[in-house]
Motif scaffolding. Structure first.
Motif, mmCIF file in Angstrom:
data_model
loop_
_atom_site.group_PDB
_atom_site.id
_atom_site.type_symbol
_atom_site.label_atom_id
_atom_site.label_comp_id
_atom_site.label_asym_id
_atom_site.label_seq_id
_atom_site.Cartn_x
_atom_site.Cartn_y
_atom_site.Cartn_z
ATOM 1 N N SER A 223 0.828 -1.199 0.000
ATOM 2 C CA SER A 223 0.000 0.000 0.000
ATOM 3 C C SER A 223 0.867 1.256 0.000
ATOM 4 N N ARG A 224 1.914 1.246 0.813
ATOM 5 C CA ARG A 224 2.814 2.406 0.891
ATOM 6 C C ARG A 224 3.545 2.625 -0.432
ATOM 7 N N HIS A 225 4.060 1.542 -1.023
ATOM 8 C CA HIS A 225 4.811 1.663 -2.269
ATOM 9 C C HIS A 225 3.904 2.072 -3.441
ATOM 10 N N GLN A 226 2.665 1.621 -3.374
ATOM 11 C CA GLN A 226 1.726 1.986 -4.445
ATOM 12 C C GLN A 226 1.429 3.479 -4.398
ATOM 13 N N ARG A 227 1.237 4.031 -3.196
ATOM 14 C CA ARG A 227 0.961 5.464 -3.061
ATOM 15 C C ARG A 227 2.152 6.301 -3.529
ATOM 16 N N ALA A 228 3.367 5.819 -3.215
ATOM 17 C CA ALA A 228 4.567 6.577 -3.568
ATOM 18 C C ALA A 228 5.102 6.206 -4.950
ATOM 19 N N ASP A 229 4.461 5.227 -5.592
ATOM 20 C CA ASP A 229 4.916 4.740 -6.897
ATOM 21 C C ASP A 229 6.387 4.331 -6.843
ATOM 22 N N ARG A 230 6.707 3.477 -5.856
ATOM 23 C CA ARG A 230 8.072 3.012 -5.660
ATOM 24 C C ARG A 230 8.140 1.493 -5.824
ATOM 25 N N PRO A 231 9.293 0.951 -6.251
ATOM 26 C CA PRO A 231 9.412 -0.486 -6.497
ATOM 27 C C PRO A 231 9.585 -1.287 -5.202
ATOM 28 N N LEU A 232 9.072 -2.495 -5.223
ATOM 29 C CA LEU A 232 9.188 -3.425 -4.102
ATOM 30 C C LEU A 232 9.572 -4.787 -4.674
ATOM 31 N N SER A 233 10.638 -5.378 -4.159
ATOM 32 C CA SER A 233 11.123 -6.647 -4.707
ATOM 33 C C SER A 233 11.122 -7.744 -3.650
ATOM 34 N N LEU A 234 11.206 -8.957 -4.133
ATOM 35 C CA LEU A 234 11.068 -10.131 -3.281
ATOM 36 C C LEU A 234 12.076 -11.199 -3.670
ATOM 37 N N LEU A 235 12.728 -11.791 -2.655
ATOM 38 C CA LEU A 235 13.563 -12.976 -2.866
ATOM 39 C C LEU A 235 12.918 -14.153 -2.157
ATOM 40 N N MET A 236 12.813 -15.273 -2.844
ATOM 41 C CA MET A 236 12.433 -16.516 -2.181
ATOM 42 C C MET A 236 13.639 -17.454 -2.265
ATOM 43 N N ILE A 237 14.035 -17.999 -1.131
ATOM 44 C CA ILE A 237 15.247 -18.817 -1.049
ATOM 45 C C ILE A 237 14.901 -20.198 -0.521
ATOM 46 N N ASP A 238 15.492 -21.195 -1.134
ATOM 47 C CA ASP A 238 15.286 -22.576 -0.695
ATOM 48 C C ASP A 238 16.663 -23.235 -0.567
ATOM 49 N N LEU A 239 16.933 -23.852 0.586
ATOM 50 C CA LEU A 239 18.212 -24.536 0.785
ATOM 51 C C LEU A 239 18.224 -25.820 -0.042
ATOM 52 N N ASP A 240 19.280 -26.011 -0.817
ATOM 53 C CA ASP A 240 19.378 -27.178 -1.698
ATOM 54 C C ASP A 240 19.663 -28.458 -0.905
ATOM 55 N N ARG A 241 18.955 -29.524 -1.289
ATOM 56 C CA ARG A 241 19.177 -30.867 -0.728
ATOM 57 C C ARG A 241 19.203 -30.850 0.811
ATOM 58 N N PHE A 242 18.287 -30.104 1.377
ATOM 59 C CA PHE A 242 18.262 -29.990 2.835
ATOM 60 C C PHE A 242 17.889 -31.318 3.501
ATOM 61 N N LYS A 243 17.100 -32.128 2.837
ATOM 62 C CA LYS A 243 16.718 -33.427 3.406
ATOM 63 C C LYS A 243 17.949 -34.298 3.630
ATOM 64 N N LEU A 244 18.924 -34.205 2.736
ATOM 65 C CA LEU A 244 20.143 -34.997 2.901
ATOM 66 C C LEU A 244 20.918 -34.559 4.141
#
Length: 361
Positions: A223-244
């Motif tokens: 909501s804040r970024h939309q009012r100010a017309d500013r960019p918002l980014s996202l990282l999604m991280i997954d640990l590789d072979r965590f089950k091992l």
């Protein structure tokens, strides 16, 4: 002219009753005021202490609390009518072993009405170090109770000459102690509520924000970024072979990896960035005021730092890598849509051989 003793005693009784009624009304009015208990003790107790100072016409009123009500070793001065504003330095303390008679009386819940503080057995221990230098001659101290235990004391001090404390003054001081007890209980409940709120929005293992928190936070940031017309980014991280890792080192080893990776994320991001453990081995970093190209740079640094991390566990060193999906948050769609896009990018990074970064399309 003969004096009617019964009439005289009745007048005295009425005077004491009137004084107590007056004191009770004033204290109830003060206690009814809404105060901010999220601040320091000096701030949320000062109005009660100032009222007590005026009511009793004493030189100073202070609140001292035990370090441990169940097994006290010292009293700590948390509020004082001599102080003004926020206290930043170390608080004055009194040790049990230095003042055994005084502590015994307070721990037992006694109200100490020392007409002459220098000769009263409960307060004469303070003579050289406290009473004489500050010219304190009379003390009226009442224990503060919670759950049947004395947790501290309200101390009323009179300077320059001994004083015969009146019965209404003793009762008034005990009422003041009860007022402080009530405020302290409200403060304790506020602290408990804060802890519960933190627990509700915090991942216990890593100390990071949890999924519930980031979903609420993302909504307000969008909501804040939309009012100010500013960019918002996202990282999604997954640990590789965590089950091992879990299979080889057990869940304790896996937990250590997760905790150290959480620290790795926190060390890399800005204060305004939001790091969250989504669940399992999945993490999210929300980057306010950040273009997707900048987010890709953050992802690259995080990928390299994770690969270089050495997690020591039971004599072994655990290495791991991460796959990262990067997305520009669509401010006109629900956050779940951007989350889904970043998740798909993670799957693409996994399919490309892991230890990769992919940009959501």
């Amino acid at each position: 002219m003969a004096v009617d003793v019964k009439e005289y005693e009745g007048d005295m009784s009425n005077n004491r009753h009137n004084e107590l009624t007056h004191v009770t009304q004033r204290l109830r009015r003060v206690l009814s005021k809404e105060v901010d208990v999220s601040v320091g003790h000096q701030q949320f107790l000062s109005d009660i202490l100032l009222e007590a100072k005026e009511l009793l016409n004493v030189s100073r009123v202070s609140v001292w609390l035990f370090d441990d009500a169940a097994k006290p070793s010292k009293l700590i001065n948390y509020a004082n009518t001599d102080w003004d504003g926020l206290i930043t330095g170390p608080l004055p303390e009194l040790a049990v072993q230095d003042y055994p008679n005084y502590f015994r009386a307070i721990i037992n819940g006694e109200t100490i009405s020392a007409n002459d503080a220098m000769t009263d057995a409960r307060t004469s221990e303070f003579t050289d170090g406290y009473l004489i230098p500050q010219q304190i001659c009379a003390l009226l101290d009442a224990a503060i109770f919670q759950n049947g235990l004395a947790i501290g004391v309200v101390c009323c001090e009179g300077r320059f000459e001994p004083r015969n404390w009146l019965q209404w003054e003793v009762v008034a001081t005990e009422l003041i102690a009860d007022c402080c007890s009530r405020r302290l209980l409200v403060h304790e409940l506020w602290q408990m509520q804060q802890r519960l709120t933190e627990m509700a929005f915090q991942d216990v293992l890593t100390g990071l924000n949890n999924r519930r928190y980031v979903m609420d936070y993302a909504k307000s940031e969008m909501s804040r970024h939309q009012r100010a017309d500013r960019p918002l980014s996202l990282l999604m991280i997954d640990l590789d072979r965590f089950k091992l890792i879990n299979d080889k080192y057990g869940h304790d080893g896996g937990d250590e990896v997760l905790k150290q990776f959480a620290q790795c994320c926190n060390s890399l991001v800005r204060t305004e960035d939001c790091v969250c453990r989504l669940g399992g081995e999945e993490f999210i970093i929300l980057l306010p005021e950040t273009e997707v190209a900048q987010a890709m740079s953050v992802a690259q640094r995080l990928k390299e730092k994770a690969a270089a991390l050495e997690v020591q566990y039971e004599g072994d060193i655990i290495h791991f890598t991460v796959s990262i999906g990067v997305a520009s948050v669509n401010l006109n769609m629900p956050f779940s849509q951007s989350l889904k896009a970043a998740d798909q990018a993670v799957y693409q990074a996994k399919a490309a051989g892991r230890n990769q970064i992919k940009l959501a399309l």
